[in-house]
Write a protein that holds these residues in place. Structure first.
Motif, mmCIF file in Angstrom:
data_model
loop_
_atom_site.group_PDB
_atom_site.id
_atom_site.type_symbol
_atom_site.label_atom_id
_atom_site.label_comp_id
_atom_site.label_asym_id
_atom_site.label_seq_id
_atom_site.Cartn_x
_atom_site.Cartn_y
_atom_site.Cartn_z
ATOM 1 N N PHE A 149 0.853 -1.182 0.000
ATOM 2 C CA PHE A 149 0.000 0.000 0.000
ATOM 3 C C PHE A 149 0.896 1.241 0.000
ATOM 4 N N ILE A 201 -1.984 4.762 11.466
ATOM 5 C CA ILE A 201 -2.331 4.851 10.046
ATOM 6 C C ILE A 201 -2.210 3.472 9.387
ATOM 7 N N SER A 225 -4.945 1.107 10.609
ATOM 8 C CA SER A 225 -6.241 1.484 10.044
ATOM 9 C C SER A 225 -6.389 0.936 8.627
ATOM 10 N N GLY A 258 -8.929 -1.883 6.880
ATOM 11 C CA GLY A 258 -9.684 -1.818 5.629
ATOM 12 C C GLY A 258 -9.534 -3.087 4.801
ATOM 13 N N TYR A 259 -8.286 -3.547 4.656
ATOM 14 C CA TYR A 259 -8.037 -4.798 3.924
ATOM 15 C C TYR A 259 -8.747 -5.965 4.593
ATOM 16 N N ASP A 267 -11.282 -5.987 6.561
ATOM 17 C CA ASP A 267 -12.730 -5.865 6.447
ATOM 18 C C ASP A 267 -13.215 -6.366 5.084
ATOM 19 N N ILE A 268 -12.553 -5.927 4.039
ATOM 20 C CA ILE A 268 -12.939 -6.315 2.684
ATOM 21 C C ILE A 268 -12.709 -7.796 2.428
ATOM 22 N N LEU A 273 -15.299 -0.948 16.171
ATOM 23 C CA LEU A 273 -16.409 0.013 16.152
ATOM 24 C C LEU A 273 -16.559 0.685 14.793
ATOM 25 N N GLY A 274 -15.434 0.887 14.105
ATOM 26 C CA GLY A 274 -15.477 1.709 12.902
ATOM 27 C C GLY A 274 -15.649 0.938 11.603
ATOM 28 N N MET A 275 -15.648 -0.377 11.676
ATOM 29 C CA MET A 275 -15.737 -1.176 10.456
ATOM 30 C C MET A 275 -17.111 -1.807 10.301
ATOM 31 N N LEU A 312 -7.089 5.362 -1.766
ATOM 32 C CA LEU A 312 -7.838 4.280 -1.115
ATOM 33 C C LEU A 312 -8.390 3.266 -2.115
ATOM 34 N N VAL A 325 -7.236 -0.244 -1.623
ATOM 35 C CA VAL A 325 -7.997 -1.182 -0.789
ATOM 36 C C VAL A 325 -9.235 -1.648 -1.545
ATOM 37 N N TYR A 332 -19.448 3.144 1.063
ATOM 38 C CA TYR A 332 -18.581 3.064 2.240
ATOM 39 C C TYR A 332 -17.188 2.562 1.868
ATOM 40 N N PRO A 355 -14.080 1.010 3.605
ATOM 41 C CA PRO A 355 -13.850 0.466 4.944
ATOM 42 C C PRO A 355 -12.767 1.251 5.690
ATOM 43 N N GLY A 356 -13.136 1.729 6.847
ATOM 44 C CA GLY A 356 -12.154 2.398 7.690
ATOM 45 C C GLY A 356 -11.734 3.774 7.223
ATOM 46 N N ILE A 368 -11.376 6.229 9.934
ATOM 47 C CA ILE A 368 -10.276 5.845 10.819
ATOM 48 C C ILE A 368 -8.960 6.288 10.199
ATOM 49 N N ILE A 369 -8.816 5.995 8.914
ATOM 50 C CA ILE A 369 -7.589 6.366 8.205
ATOM 51 C C ILE A 369 -7.418 7.885 8.183
ATOM 52 N N PRO A 424 -20.576 3.011 9.842
ATOM 53 C CA PRO A 424 -20.267 2.721 11.250
ATOM 54 C C PRO A 424 -19.233 3.667 11.848
ATOM 55 N N ASP A 425 -18.354 4.229 10.993
ATOM 56 C CA ASP A 425 -17.314 5.083 11.574
ATOM 57 C C ASP A 425 -17.788 6.529 11.771
#
Lengths: 231, 231
Positions: free
Chosen positions: A59, A98, A101, A105-106, A108-109, A144-146, B63, B66, B91, B93-94, B97-98, B128-129
Protein backbone atom coordinates in the motif's frame (compact mmCIF):
# COMPACT_ATOMS: atom_id res chain seq x y z
CA UNK A 1 -8.14 -19.01 10.01
CA UNK A 2 -6.68 -16.06 8.18
CA UNK A 3 -4.14 -13.50 9.28
CA UNK A 4 -2.90 -10.26 7.77
CA UNK A 5 0.73 -9.76 8.81
CA UNK A 6 2.23 -6.28 8.54
CA UNK A 7 5.66 -6.76 6.99
CA UNK A 8 8.35 -4.11 7.36
CA UNK A 9 11.16 -6.31 6.14
CA UNK A 10 12.65 -6.22 9.64
CA UNK A 11 13.41 -8.85 12.21
CA UNK A 12 10.29 -8.45 14.37
CA UNK A 13 7.66 -8.63 11.64
CA UNK A 14 9.51 -11.56 10.05
CA UNK A 15 9.36 -13.40 13.36
CA UNK A 16 5.61 -12.71 13.52
CA UNK A 17 5.23 -14.09 10.01
CA UNK A 18 7.16 -17.24 10.95
CA UNK A 19 4.93 -17.57 14.01
CA UNK A 20 1.68 -17.10 12.05
CA UNK A 21 2.74 -19.72 9.51
CA UNK A 22 3.72 -22.14 12.29
CA UNK A 23 0.27 -21.68 13.89
CA UNK A 24 -1.41 -22.75 10.65
CA UNK A 25 -2.80 -19.34 9.65
CA UNK A 26 -3.46 -18.67 6.03
CA UNK A 27 -1.30 -15.57 5.81
CA UNK A 28 -1.49 -12.48 3.62
CA UNK A 29 1.28 -9.89 3.94
CA UNK A 30 0.88 -6.13 3.88
CA UNK A 31 3.80 -3.75 3.37
CA UNK A 32 3.79 0.02 3.20
CA UNK A 33 5.57 2.14 0.67
CA UNK A 34 5.34 5.25 2.84
CA UNK A 35 8.19 7.32 1.56
CA UNK A 36 10.80 5.58 3.69
CA UNK A 37 14.28 6.61 2.57
CA UNK A 38 15.32 2.98 2.20
CA UNK A 39 13.77 1.01 -0.64
CA UNK A 40 15.76 -1.95 0.66
CA UNK A 41 13.07 -2.47 3.35
CA UNK A 42 10.47 -3.13 0.66
CA UNK A 43 12.88 -5.36 -1.21
CA UNK A 44 13.45 -7.33 1.99
CA UNK A 45 9.77 -7.81 2.69
CA UNK A 46 9.23 -8.84 -0.94
CA UNK A 47 11.90 -11.55 -0.64
CA UNK A 48 10.55 -12.73 2.70
CA UNK A 49 7.03 -13.09 1.26
CA UNK A 50 8.54 -15.00 -1.65
CA UNK A 51 10.43 -17.25 0.78
CA UNK A 52 7.14 -18.20 2.44
CA UNK A 53 5.18 -18.28 -0.80
CA UNK A 54 2.52 -15.89 0.53
CA UNK A 55 0.55 -13.14 -1.19
CA UNK A 56 1.70 -9.65 -0.20
CA UNK A 57 -0.03 -6.32 -0.85
CA UNK A 58 1.96 -3.11 -0.99
CA UNK A 59 0.00 0.00 0.00
CA UNK A 60 1.45 3.35 -1.06
CA UNK A 61 0.91 6.28 1.27
CA UNK A 62 3.42 9.08 1.26
CA UNK A 63 3.89 10.01 4.91
CA UNK A 64 6.45 12.65 3.98
CA UNK A 65 3.35 14.76 3.39
CA UNK A 66 2.99 14.92 7.17
CA UNK A 67 6.73 15.20 7.72
CA UNK A 68 8.55 15.52 11.00
CA UNK A 69 10.57 12.31 10.93
CA UNK A 70 14.12 11.45 9.93
CA UNK A 71 12.96 8.15 8.39
CA UNK A 72 11.12 9.97 5.65
CA UNK A 73 12.66 13.45 5.54
CA UNK A 74 16.01 15.14 5.23
CA UNK A 75 16.78 15.25 8.94
CA UNK A 76 19.87 13.13 9.73
CA UNK A 77 19.22 10.00 11.81
CA UNK A 78 20.12 10.49 15.50
CA UNK A 79 22.99 8.29 16.58
CA UNK A 80 24.74 7.10 19.68
CA UNK A 81 21.80 7.60 22.00
CA UNK A 82 21.23 3.91 22.56
CA UNK A 83 19.33 3.37 25.78
CA UNK A 84 17.68 6.78 25.91
CA UNK A 85 14.03 6.98 26.89
CA UNK A 86 12.68 9.96 24.97
CA UNK A 87 10.88 9.48 21.66
CA UNK A 88 13.47 9.10 18.89
CA UNK A 89 13.35 11.35 15.84
CA UNK A 90 12.80 8.32 13.60
CA UNK A 91 9.19 8.40 14.80
CA UNK A 92 6.48 9.23 12.22
CA UNK A 93 3.53 10.55 14.27
CA UNK A 94 0.74 8.03 14.22
CA UNK A 95 2.45 5.74 11.75
CA UNK A 96 1.25 2.54 13.38
CA UNK A 97 -2.24 4.01 13.74
CA UNK A 98 -2.33 4.85 10.05
CA UNK A 99 -0.89 1.48 9.02
CA UNK A 100 -3.21 -0.48 11.28
CA UNK A 101 -6.24 1.48 10.04
CA UNK A 102 -5.38 0.63 6.47
CA UNK A 103 -4.81 -3.00 7.48
CA UNK A 104 -8.29 -2.85 9.00
CA UNK A 105 -9.68 -1.82 5.63
CA UNK A 106 -8.04 -4.80 3.92
CA UNK A 107 -9.16 -7.17 6.67
CA UNK A 108 -12.73 -5.86 6.45
CA UNK A 109 -12.94 -6.31 2.68
CA UNK A 110 -11.23 -9.68 2.60
CA UNK A 111 -12.92 -11.09 5.71
CA UNK A 112 -9.62 -11.64 7.54
CA UNK A 113 -10.05 -12.18 11.29
CA UNK A 114 -6.64 -11.25 12.67
CA UNK A 115 -4.17 -8.46 12.05
CA UNK A 116 -0.70 -9.36 13.31
CA UNK A 117 1.84 -6.75 14.27
CA UNK A 118 5.48 -7.12 15.23
CA UNK A 119 5.40 -4.41 17.88
CA UNK A 120 6.89 -5.20 21.23
CA UNK A 121 6.85 -3.27 24.44
CA UNK A 122 10.04 -4.32 26.14
CA UNK A 123 12.43 -3.10 23.48
CA UNK A 124 10.02 -0.64 22.02
CA UNK A 125 12.59 2.17 21.83
CA UNK A 126 10.15 4.86 22.92
CA UNK A 127 7.55 4.65 20.15
CA UNK A 128 4.22 5.30 21.90
CA UNK A 129 2.20 3.43 19.27
CA UNK A 130 3.88 0.15 20.23
CA UNK A 131 2.42 0.05 23.74
CA UNK A 132 -0.08 -2.66 24.75
CA UNK A 133 -2.71 -0.06 25.79
CA UNK A 134 -2.47 1.40 22.32
CA UNK A 135 -2.94 -1.97 20.63
CA UNK A 136 -6.02 -2.78 22.64
CA UNK A 137 -7.56 0.66 22.05
CA UNK A 138 -6.79 0.40 18.33
CA UNK A 139 -8.53 -2.98 18.19
CA UNK A 140 -11.64 -1.52 19.81
CA UNK A 141 -11.59 1.43 17.40
CA UNK A 142 -11.40 -0.85 14.36
CA UNK A 143 -14.21 -3.03 15.63
CA UNK A 144 -16.41 0.01 16.15
CA UNK A 145 -15.48 1.71 12.90
CA UNK A 146 -15.74 -1.18 10.46
CA UNK A 147 -18.81 -2.58 8.78
CA UNK A 148 -18.11 -6.25 9.01
CA UNK A 149 -15.28 -6.60 11.48
CA UNK A 150 -16.92 -6.66 14.91
CA UNK A 151 -14.74 -9.65 15.80
CA UNK A 152 -11.51 -8.45 14.26
CA UNK A 153 -8.56 -8.93 16.55
CA UNK A 154 -5.15 -7.33 16.59
CA UNK A 155 -2.50 -9.73 17.70
CA UNK A 156 0.97 -8.67 18.78
CA UNK A 157 2.58 -11.99 19.65
CA UNK A 158 5.95 -10.41 20.47
CA UNK A 159 4.45 -7.81 22.75
CA UNK A 160 6.10 -8.97 25.96
CA UNK A 161 9.29 -10.39 24.50
CA UNK A 162 12.75 -8.86 24.61
CA UNK A 163 14.77 -8.72 21.42
CA UNK A 164 16.76 -11.80 22.43
CA UNK A 165 13.59 -13.75 23.17
CA UNK A 166 12.18 -12.72 19.79
CA UNK A 167 15.35 -13.95 18.09
CA UNK A 168 15.28 -17.28 19.95
CA UNK A 169 11.66 -17.72 18.87
CA UNK A 170 12.42 -16.85 15.25
CA UNK A 171 15.48 -19.12 15.08
CA UNK A 172 13.41 -22.00 16.42
CA UNK A 173 10.77 -21.34 13.76
CA UNK A 174 13.34 -21.04 10.97
CA UNK A 175 12.65 -17.36 10.23
CA UNK A 176 14.80 -16.25 7.26
CA UNK A 177 16.70 -13.56 9.17
CA UNK A 178 19.32 -13.45 6.40
CA UNK A 179 16.69 -11.67 4.28
CA UNK A 180 15.74 -9.05 6.86
CA UNK A 181 16.80 -5.42 7.03
CA UNK A 182 16.86 -3.44 10.28
CA UNK A 183 19.51 -0.73 9.77
CA UNK A 184 18.29 2.88 9.74
CA UNK A 185 20.98 3.82 7.22
CA UNK A 186 19.66 1.56 4.45
CA UNK A 187 23.00 0.61 2.87
CA UNK A 188 23.79 -2.70 1.16
CA UNK A 189 25.37 -3.85 4.44
CA UNK A 190 23.99 -2.85 7.85
CA UNK A 191 25.96 0.04 9.38
CA UNK A 192 26.49 -1.56 12.79
CA UNK A 193 26.28 1.86 14.43
CA UNK A 194 22.67 3.09 14.44
CA UNK A 195 20.27 2.38 17.30
CA UNK A 196 18.50 -0.29 15.29
CA UNK A 197 21.72 -2.18 14.49
CA UNK A 198 22.88 -1.92 18.11
CA UNK A 199 19.56 -3.21 19.43
CA UNK A 200 19.60 -6.08 16.94
CA UNK A 201 23.19 -7.12 17.62
CA UNK A 202 22.67 -6.92 21.37
CA UNK A 203 19.62 -9.17 20.89
CA UNK A 204 21.61 -11.72 18.90
CA UNK A 205 24.39 -11.67 21.47
CA UNK A 206 21.97 -12.24 24.34
CA UNK A 207 20.14 -14.97 22.44
CA UNK A 208 23.37 -16.87 21.80
CA UNK A 209 22.88 -16.84 18.03
CA UNK A 210 24.92 -15.12 15.31
CA UNK A 211 23.28 -12.49 13.09
CA UNK A 212 23.42 -13.83 9.49
CA UNK A 213 23.24 -10.31 8.01
CA UNK A 214 26.41 -8.55 6.86
CA UNK A 215 27.65 -5.44 8.69
CA UNK A 216 29.99 -2.62 7.68
CA UNK A 217 31.45 -2.73 11.15
CA UNK A 218 30.62 -4.36 14.48
CA UNK A 219 30.36 -2.50 17.76
CA UNK A 220 32.92 -3.45 20.41
CA UNK A 221 30.51 -5.61 22.44
CA UNK A 222 29.57 -7.75 19.46
CA UNK A 223 33.18 -8.15 18.32
CA UNK A 224 34.06 -9.52 21.75
CA UNK A 225 31.04 -11.81 21.63
CA UNK A 226 32.12 -13.22 18.26
CA UNK A 227 35.67 -13.78 19.55
CA UNK A 228 34.33 -15.63 22.58
CA UNK A 229 32.06 -17.73 20.35
CA UNK A 230 35.08 -18.83 18.29
CA UNK A 231 36.91 -20.11 21.38
CA UNK B 1 -6.79 27.60 20.52
CA UNK B 2 -6.18 25.71 17.31
CA UNK B 3 -8.39 23.33 15.39
CA UNK B 4 -7.79 21.05 12.43
CA UNK B 5 -11.03 20.75 10.48
CA UNK B 6 -11.44 17.85 8.05
CA UNK B 7 -12.91 19.34 4.89
CA UNK B 8 -14.72 17.15 2.37
CA UNK B 9 -16.25 20.04 0.46
CA UNK B 10 -19.67 18.94 1.66
CA UNK B 11 -22.34 20.56 3.76
CA UNK B 12 -21.50 18.97 7.12
CA UNK B 13 -17.79 19.72 7.19
CA UNK B 14 -18.45 23.26 5.96
CA UNK B 15 -20.85 23.77 8.85
CA UNK B 16 -18.18 22.54 11.24
CA UNK B 17 -15.71 24.99 9.72
CA UNK B 18 -18.19 27.85 10.13
CA UNK B 19 -18.71 26.76 13.73
CA UNK B 20 -14.97 26.55 14.50
CA UNK B 21 -14.38 30.01 13.06
CA UNK B 22 -17.33 31.41 15.05
CA UNK B 23 -15.86 29.93 18.25
CA UNK B 24 -12.61 31.79 17.69
CA UNK B 25 -10.46 28.81 16.79
CA UNK B 26 -7.40 29.35 14.66
CA UNK B 27 -8.37 26.87 11.97
CA UNK B 28 -6.30 24.77 9.59
CA UNK B 29 -8.13 22.67 7.01
CA UNK B 30 -7.27 19.15 5.91
CA UNK B 31 -8.68 17.54 2.77
CA UNK B 32 -8.01 14.11 1.34
CA UNK B 33 -7.28 13.30 -2.24
CA UNK B 34 -8.15 9.63 -1.77
CA UNK B 35 -9.03 8.55 -5.26
CA UNK B 36 -12.61 9.81 -5.05
CA UNK B 37 -14.20 9.76 -8.48
CA UNK B 38 -15.20 13.39 -8.17
CA UNK B 39 -12.45 15.96 -8.25
CA UNK B 40 -15.17 18.56 -7.74
CA UNK B 41 -15.16 17.73 -4.00
CA UNK B 42 -11.56 18.87 -3.74
CA UNK B 43 -12.34 21.95 -5.79
CA UNK B 44 -15.21 22.74 -3.42
CA UNK B 45 -13.10 22.41 -0.30
CA UNK B 46 -10.39 24.57 -1.91
CA UNK B 47 -12.90 27.34 -2.58
CA UNK B 48 -14.38 27.07 0.91
CA UNK B 49 -10.91 27.39 2.49
CA UNK B 50 -10.30 30.41 0.27
CA UNK B 51 -13.63 31.90 1.35
CA UNK B 52 -12.54 31.71 4.99
CA UNK B 53 -8.93 32.63 4.25
CA UNK B 54 -7.58 29.58 6.08
CA UNK B 55 -4.60 27.37 5.35
CA UNK B 56 -5.58 23.96 3.97
CA UNK B 57 -3.44 20.85 3.54
CA UNK B 58 -4.31 18.21 0.97
CA UNK B 59 -3.14 14.72 1.85
CA UNK B 60 -2.98 12.19 -0.99
CA UNK B 61 -3.75 8.58 -0.15
CA UNK B 62 -5.14 6.34 -2.84
CA UNK B 63 -7.84 4.28 -1.11
CA UNK B 64 -8.68 2.53 -4.39
CA UNK B 65 -5.72 0.34 -3.42
CA UNK B 66 -8.00 -1.18 -0.79
CA UNK B 67 -11.03 -1.12 -3.06
CA UNK B 68 -14.52 -2.28 -2.27
CA UNK B 69 -16.41 1.01 -2.57
CA UNK B 70 -18.38 2.67 -5.32
CA UNK B 71 -16.98 6.09 -4.36
CA UNK B 72 -13.53 5.07 -5.51
CA UNK B 73 -14.04 2.11 -7.82
CA UNK B 74 -16.00 1.10 -10.88
CA UNK B 75 -19.08 -0.17 -9.05
CA UNK B 76 -22.16 1.97 -9.90
CA UNK B 77 -23.55 4.07 -7.05
CA UNK B 78 -26.61 2.47 -5.41
CA UNK B 79 -29.72 4.55 -5.89
CA UNK B 80 -33.24 4.80 -4.64
CA UNK B 81 -32.59 3.13 -1.34
CA UNK B 82 -33.11 6.27 0.69
CA UNK B 83 -34.00 5.40 4.25
CA UNK B 84 -32.48 1.94 4.25
CA UNK B 85 -30.48 0.85 7.29
CA UNK B 86 -27.78 -1.43 5.90
CA UNK B 87 -24.30 -0.10 5.12
CA UNK B 88 -24.35 1.59 1.70
CA UNK B 89 -21.83 0.56 -0.93
CA UNK B 90 -20.38 4.08 -0.95
CA UNK B 91 -18.58 3.06 2.24
CA UNK B 92 -14.78 2.83 2.10
CA UNK B 93 -13.85 0.47 4.94
CA UNK B 94 -12.15 2.40 7.69
CA UNK B 95 -12.06 5.64 5.75
CA UNK B 96 -12.74 7.86 8.76
CA UNK B 97 -10.28 5.84 10.82
CA UNK B 98 -7.59 6.37 8.20
CA UNK B 99 -8.40 10.06 7.76
CA UNK B 100 -8.55 10.74 11.49
CA UNK B 101 -5.25 8.91 12.03
CA UNK B 102 -3.57 11.08 9.45
CA UNK B 103 -5.18 14.17 10.99
CA UNK B 104 -3.68 12.98 14.28
CA UNK B 105 -0.23 13.01 12.68
CA UNK B 106 -0.71 16.61 11.51
CA UNK B 107 -2.10 17.67 14.89
CA UNK B 108 0.81 16.02 16.70
CA UNK B 109 3.44 17.73 14.57
CA UNK B 110 1.78 21.13 14.54
CA UNK B 111 0.70 21.09 18.18
CA UNK B 112 -3.00 21.43 17.34
CA UNK B 113 -5.30 20.54 20.25
CA UNK B 114 -8.56 19.69 18.50
CA UNK B 115 -9.52 17.69 15.43
CA UNK B 116 -13.00 18.59 14.22
CA UNK B 117 -15.11 16.20 12.19
CA UNK B 118 -18.44 16.73 10.47
CA UNK B 119 -19.77 13.30 11.29
CA UNK B 120 -23.24 13.07 12.75
CA UNK B 121 -25.11 10.15 14.15
CA UNK B 122 -28.72 10.99 13.43
CA UNK B 123 -28.41 11.15 9.66
CA UNK B 124 -25.34 9.02 9.52
CA UNK B 125 -26.68 6.84 6.67
CA UNK B 126 -25.30 3.62 8.07
CA UNK B 127 -21.59 4.42 8.11
CA UNK B 128 -20.27 2.72 11.25
CA UNK B 129 -17.31 5.08 11.57
CA UNK B 130 -19.66 8.03 12.22
CA UNK B 131 -20.99 6.68 15.52
CA UNK B 132 -20.24 8.45 18.82
CA UNK B 133 -18.70 5.30 20.35
CA UNK B 134 -16.33 5.20 17.42
CA UNK B 135 -15.30 8.85 17.84
CA UNK B 136 -14.56 8.44 21.52
CA UNK B 137 -12.57 5.25 20.97
CA UNK B 138 -10.63 6.90 18.14
CA UNK B 139 -9.78 9.83 20.42
CA UNK B 140 -8.41 7.47 23.05
CA UNK B 141 -6.40 5.58 20.42
CA UNK B 142 -4.80 8.79 19.14
CA UNK B 143 -3.93 9.96 22.64
CA UNK B 144 -2.28 6.63 23.39
CA UNK B 145 -0.51 6.35 20.06
CA UNK B 146 0.93 9.83 19.67
CA UNK B 147 4.08 11.27 21.15
CA UNK B 148 2.91 14.70 22.14
CA UNK B 149 -0.88 14.55 21.94
CA UNK B 150 -2.01 13.18 25.29
CA UNK B 151 -4.62 15.92 25.45
CA UNK B 152 -5.75 15.84 21.84
CA UNK B 153 -9.49 15.91 21.48
CA UNK B 154 -11.74 14.91 18.62
CA UNK B 155 -14.74 17.13 18.39
CA UNK B 156 -17.83 16.27 16.37
CA UNK B 157 -20.06 19.29 17.01
CA UNK B 158 -22.81 18.01 14.70
CA UNK B 159 -22.88 14.59 16.29
CA UNK B 160 -26.41 14.76 17.64
CA UNK B 161 -27.93 17.05 15.03
CA UNK B 162 -30.28 16.10 12.23
CA UNK B 163 -29.55 17.38 8.74
CA UNK B 164 -32.12 20.18 9.13
CA UNK B 165 -30.61 21.26 12.45
CA UNK B 166 -27.17 21.29 10.86
CA UNK B 167 -28.46 23.49 8.05
CA UNK B 168 -30.13 25.90 10.47
CA UNK B 169 -26.88 26.16 12.38
CA UNK B 170 -24.86 26.74 9.21
CA UNK B 171 -27.27 29.35 7.83
CA UNK B 172 -27.09 31.23 11.12
CA UNK B 173 -23.28 31.17 10.96
CA UNK B 174 -23.23 32.25 7.30
CA UNK B 175 -21.68 29.02 6.00
CA UNK B 176 -21.05 29.34 2.24
CA UNK B 177 -23.32 26.46 1.21
CA UNK B 178 -23.32 27.68 -2.38
CA UNK B 179 -19.71 26.43 -2.59
CA UNK B 180 -20.39 22.96 -1.20
CA UNK B 181 -20.76 19.70 -3.08
CA UNK B 182 -22.72 16.73 -1.71
CA UNK B 183 -23.89 14.79 -4.79
CA UNK B 184 -22.47 11.29 -5.24
CA UNK B 185 -22.57 11.69 -9.03
CA UNK B 186 -20.06 14.54 -9.14
CA UNK B 187 -21.51 16.46 -12.09
CA UNK B 188 -21.39 20.23 -12.58
CA UNK B 189 -24.92 20.38 -11.12
CA UNK B 190 -26.10 18.06 -8.33
CA UNK B 191 -28.16 15.14 -9.70
CA UNK B 192 -31.08 15.50 -7.28
CA UNK B 193 -31.53 11.72 -7.29
CA UNK B 194 -28.77 10.06 -5.28
CA UNK B 195 -29.08 9.37 -1.55
CA UNK B 196 -26.84 12.27 -0.71
CA UNK B 197 -28.89 14.78 -2.75
CA UNK B 198 -32.15 13.44 -1.30
CA UNK B 199 -30.85 13.70 2.26
CA UNK B 200 -29.60 17.21 1.64
CA UNK B 201 -32.79 18.47 0.01
CA UNK B 202 -34.93 16.88 2.71
CA UNK B 203 -32.75 18.70 5.26
CA UNK B 204 -33.19 22.04 3.52
CA UNK B 205 -36.93 21.49 3.28
CA UNK B 206 -37.21 20.65 6.97
CA UNK B 207 -35.01 23.59 7.96
CA UNK B 208 -37.18 26.03 6.01
CA UNK B 209 -34.26 27.26 3.91
CA UNK B 210 -33.61 26.91 0.17
CA UNK B 211 -30.55 25.04 -1.08
CA UNK B 212 -28.42 27.57 -3.04
CA UNK B 213 -26.77 24.81 -5.09
CA UNK B 214 -28.00 24.02 -8.63
CA UNK B 215 -29.68 20.69 -9.37
CA UNK B 216 -30.27 18.78 -12.60
CA UNK B 217 -33.70 17.88 -11.32
CA UNK B 218 -35.59 18.09 -8.04
CA UNK B 219 -37.36 15.18 -6.38
CA UNK B 220 -41.15 15.46 -6.10
CA UNK B 221 -41.11 16.42 -2.39
CA UNK B 222 -38.70 19.30 -2.92
CA UNK B 223 -40.58 20.60 -5.97
CA UNK B 224 -43.74 20.78 -3.87
CA UNK B 225 -41.82 22.50 -1.08
CA UNK B 226 -40.51 25.15 -3.47
CA UNK B 227 -44.01 25.74 -4.86
CA UNK B 228 -45.41 26.20 -1.34
CA UNK B 229 -42.59 28.58 -0.50
CA UNK B 230 -43.51 30.77 -3.46
CA UNK B 231 -47.09 31.12 -2.26
Amino acid sequence: MRALVLMSGGLDSTTVLAYAVSQGYEVTGLSFDYGQRHRIELESSRRIAEYYGIRRNVFRVDLTQVGGSSLTGDIPVEKGQFGRVEVPNTYVPGRNIIFTSIAGGYADIEGIETIMLGVNAVDYSGYPDCRPEFISSMEKTLRLGMARSQNLSISAPLQKLSKSEIIRMGMKLGAPYELTHSCYEGGEKACGKCDSCLLRLKGFMESGFIDPVEYETYPEFYRKYLENEKD
